[in-house]
Motif scaffolding. Structure first.
Motif, PDB file in Angstrom:
ATOM      1  N   ASP A 186      -0.037 -12.090 -11.854  1.00  0.00           N
ATOM      2  CA  ASP A 186      -1.156 -11.194 -11.568  1.00  0.00           C
ATOM      3  C   ASP A 186      -2.466 -11.951 -11.388  1.00  0.00           C
ATOM      4  O   ASP A 186      -3.439 -11.406 -10.852  1.00  0.00           O
ATOM      5  CB  ASP A 186      -1.316 -10.171 -12.701  1.00  0.00           C
ATOM      6  CG  ASP A 186      -0.167  -9.170 -12.728  1.00  0.00           C
ATOM      7  OD1 ASP A 186       0.336  -8.827 -11.636  1.00  0.00           O
ATOM      8  OD2 ASP A 186       0.236  -8.755 -13.824  1.00  0.00           O
ATOM      9  N   SER A 190      -5.480 -13.061  -4.153  1.00  0.00           N
ATOM     10  CA  SER A 190      -4.994 -12.264  -3.026  1.00  0.00           C
ATOM     11  C   SER A 190      -5.218 -13.024  -1.726  1.00  0.00           C
ATOM     12  O   SER A 190      -6.304 -13.564  -1.480  1.00  0.00           O
ATOM     13  CB  SER A 190      -5.740 -10.925  -2.987  1.00  0.00           C
ATOM     14  OG  SER A 190      -5.323 -10.163  -1.885  1.00  0.00           O
ATOM     15  N   SER A 206       7.983  -9.124  -6.523  1.00  0.00           N
ATOM     16  CA  SER A 206       7.263  -8.088  -5.792  1.00  0.00           C
ATOM     17  C   SER A 206       5.762  -8.340  -5.809  1.00  0.00           C
ATOM     18  O   SER A 206       5.063  -8.125  -4.814  1.00  0.00           O
ATOM     19  CB  SER A 206       7.581  -6.714  -6.391  1.00  0.00           C
ATOM     20  OG  SER A 206       8.978  -6.482  -6.397  1.00  0.00           O
ATOM     21  N   THR A 207       5.252  -8.821  -6.935  1.00  0.00           N
ATOM     22  CA  THR A 207       3.820  -9.102  -7.059  1.00  0.00           C
ATOM     23  C   THR A 207       3.363 -10.177  -6.087  1.00  0.00           C
ATOM     24  O   THR A 207       2.239 -10.141  -5.575  1.00  0.00           O
ATOM     25  CB  THR A 207       3.496  -9.531  -8.510  1.00  0.00           C
ATOM     26  OG1 THR A 207       3.796  -8.450  -9.388  1.00  0.00           O
ATOM     27  CG2 THR A 207       2.028  -9.897  -8.666  1.00  0.00           C
ATOM     28  N   SER A 209       4.006 -10.718  -3.100  1.00  0.00           N
ATOM     29  CA  SER A 209       3.730 -10.308  -1.722  1.00  0.00           C
ATOM     30  C   SER A 209       2.235 -10.135  -1.488  1.00  0.00           C
ATOM     31  O   SER A 209       1.739 -10.371  -0.381  1.00  0.00           O
ATOM     32  CB  SER A 209       4.461  -9.001  -1.390  1.00  0.00           C
ATOM     33  OG  SER A 209       3.949  -7.927  -2.164  1.00  0.00           O
ATOM     34  N   ARG A 210       1.494  -9.742  -2.505  1.00  0.00           N
ATOM     35  CA  ARG A 210       0.049  -9.548  -2.357  1.00  0.00           C
ATOM     36  C   ARG A 210      -0.727 -10.865  -2.352  1.00  0.00           C
ATOM     37  O   ARG A 210      -1.921 -10.870  -2.080  1.00  0.00           O
ATOM     38  CB  ARG A 210      -0.469  -8.638  -3.462  1.00  0.00           C
ATOM     39  CG  ARG A 210       0.008  -7.195  -3.306  1.00  0.00           C
ATOM     40  CD  ARG A 210      -0.669  -6.263  -4.293  1.00  0.00           C
ATOM     41  NE  ARG A 210      -0.331  -4.871  -3.999  1.00  0.00           N
ATOM     42  CZ  ARG A 210      -1.003  -4.095  -3.152  1.00  0.00           C
ATOM     43  NH1 ARG A 210      -2.054  -4.582  -2.501  1.00  0.00           N
ATOM     44  NH2 ARG A 210      -0.636  -2.844  -2.935  1.00  0.00           N
ATOM     45  N   THR A 214      -2.754 -12.789   5.592  1.00  0.00           N
ATOM     46  CA  THR A 214      -2.317 -11.942   6.696  1.00  0.00           C
ATOM     47  C   THR A 214      -1.376 -12.724   7.616  1.00  0.00           C
ATOM     48  O   THR A 214      -1.694 -13.838   8.035  1.00  0.00           O
ATOM     49  CB  THR A 214      -3.528 -11.442   7.505  1.00  0.00           C
ATOM     50  OG1 THR A 214      -4.357 -10.658   6.649  1.00  0.00           O
ATOM     51  CG2 THR A 214      -3.085 -10.601   8.689  1.00  0.00           C
ATOM     52  N   LEU A 231       9.198  -3.551  -2.644  1.00  0.00           N
ATOM     53  CA  LEU A 231       7.994  -3.591  -1.817  1.00  0.00           C
ATOM     54  C   LEU A 231       7.627  -2.172  -1.408  1.00  0.00           C
ATOM     55  O   LEU A 231       8.452  -1.428  -0.872  1.00  0.00           O
ATOM     56  CB  LEU A 231       8.237  -4.457  -0.570  1.00  0.00           C
ATOM     57  CG  LEU A 231       8.565  -5.927  -0.840  1.00  0.00           C
ATOM     58  CD1 LEU A 231       8.816  -6.670   0.469  1.00  0.00           C
ATOM     59  CD2 LEU A 231       7.444  -6.601  -1.619  1.00  0.00           C
ATOM     60  N   GLY A 235       1.851   0.971  -0.193  1.00  0.00           N
ATOM     61  CA  GLY A 235       1.002   0.088  -0.978  1.00  0.00           C
ATOM     62  C   GLY A 235       0.524  -1.100  -0.159  1.00  0.00           C
ATOM     63  O   GLY A 235      -0.615  -1.540  -0.282  1.00  0.00           O
ATOM     64  N   LEU A 236       1.402  -1.617   0.706  1.00  0.00           N
ATOM     65  CA  LEU A 236       0.995  -2.711   1.580  1.00  0.00           C
ATOM     66  C   LEU A 236      -0.028  -2.249   2.605  1.00  0.00           C
ATOM     67  O   LEU A 236      -0.934  -2.990   2.989  1.00  0.00           O
ATOM     68  CB  LEU A 236       2.221  -3.301   2.289  1.00  0.00           C
ATOM     69  CG  LEU A 236       3.180  -4.095   1.402  1.00  0.00           C
ATOM     70  CD1 LEU A 236       4.429  -4.480   2.178  1.00  0.00           C
ATOM     71  CD2 LEU A 236       2.513  -5.336   0.841  1.00  0.00           C
ATOM     72  N   GLY A 240      -2.786  -4.286   1.387  1.00  0.00           N
ATOM     73  CA  GLY A 240      -1.848  -5.404   1.432  1.00  0.00           C
ATOM     74  C   GLY A 240      -1.804  -6.015   2.821  1.00  0.00           C
ATOM     75  O   GLY A 240      -2.031  -5.338   3.831  1.00  0.00           O
TER      76      GLY A 240
END
Length: 308
Positions: A186, A190, A206-207, A209-210, A214, A231, A235-236, A240
């Protein structure tokens, strides 16, 4: 002779049994196995219902009888066996001569036995990632057999590497190699990475991915935590980055191609440019217990066992 065979019993997946000795074909050498390593693939194959899989993909031994057709190493040569279909955890193995790789003097047998499958996976993942110089890579599961080699090879290729590792596993050698180690996914910035090399799954995978920039890519090559990636499409969309997810499994190479790559990895180890992290060394009578540790995430690095 004696070999590890499947039991079909959860909690004790394999045992040492008496089996018929192999009869080498003309293109095969007879190898006296001394040491082998265990991989997660061994665990998965042994865990399958009704499995007839015999463990041992990577091992080290000495050529007891060279191939009758004259190919491959001579008698007495210390060699690595890489057998994708398993069966190397035995006192004797009949191995195609093209799959045998002589071991340089500067590499000890446990390190050589732990290197082939994990090293091939790491090399081929990085080939899929593309040019490494100046790129920012994030690796999960870097305390595993593949992840540790992956991080080292990526740094050597010019990438900036961040590794997510559990706090209970030592990470000092990773930091010394120039890898930034974090314990909390966490806390990752980003959009801070070009590529995520993901092998854990679940909330951690899963975390990550953020953390991609781009257009970044996730190369997904494992699920060591036992839980799938989750995923969230919407949320993406909500902040995201657009990303590409590539499911990756190590392609099966031809025997000669594998042997050439294994020879390259052994040379790097002999030169001190590649360290193999071994989390457990023991006797092959411990195999079932070691597999249980592996299944529950209690084993950092590779497990290497000697054949009695």
């Amino acid at each position: 002779m004696r070999a590890l065979t499947p039991t079909g019993r959860p909690g004790r997946l394999t045992e040492i049994s008496d089996v018929d000795a192999p009869r080498p074909a003309a293109h095969e050498a007879l190898v006296r196995v001394r040491t082998f390593s265990l991989s997660r693939l061994d665990l998965l194959c042994l865990s399958a219902p009704g499995s007839h899989y015999r463990p041992g993909i990577d091992a080290v031994g000495h050529v007891e009888r060279p191939a009758a057709d004259g190919s491959g190493p001579a008698a007495g040569v210390r060699v690595v066996l890489h057998l994708p279909s398993g069966g190397a955890a035995a006192q004797l193995a009949a191995v195609p001569a093209a799959r045998l790789t002589p071991i340089p003097a500067g590499v000890n047998s446990p390190a050589a036995a732990a290197l082939p499958l994990a090293g091939l996976m790491a090399r081929r993942l990085l080939a899929e990632a593309g040019p490494l110089t100046g790129r920012r890579l994030l690796a999960t599961g870097a305390d595993g057999g593949v992840g540790g080699l992956l991080a080292q090879l990526a740094v050597a290729g010019g990438a900036e590497v961040t590794a997510v590792m559990t706090e209970r596993h030592s990470c000092r050698y990773m930091a010394a190699l120039g890898v930034r180690v974090v314990h909390d996914a966490d806390s990752l910035p980003s959009g801070g990475f070009d590529i995520v090399l993901e092998s854990v799954g679940g909330a951690l995978g899963s975390t990550t991915s953020r953390a991609l920039r781009t257009g970044g890519r996730i190369l997904w090559f494992g699920q060591a935590g036992g839980e799938p990636l989750t995923l969230d499409f919407f949320g993406l969309l909500d902040g995201g980055p657009p990303l590409t997810l590539r499911h990756f499994s190590c392609p099966a190479g031809g025997s000669e191609a594998d042997a050439r790559e294994v020879a390259d990895l052994l040379d790097l180890a002999a030169e001190g440019r590649l360290r193999v992290e071994i989390g457990h060394r023991g006797h092959w009578g411990e195999t079932a217990a070691v597999l249980e540790d592996m299944a529950h995430g209690r084993l950092p690095g590779k497990a290497v066992l000697t054949v009695g």
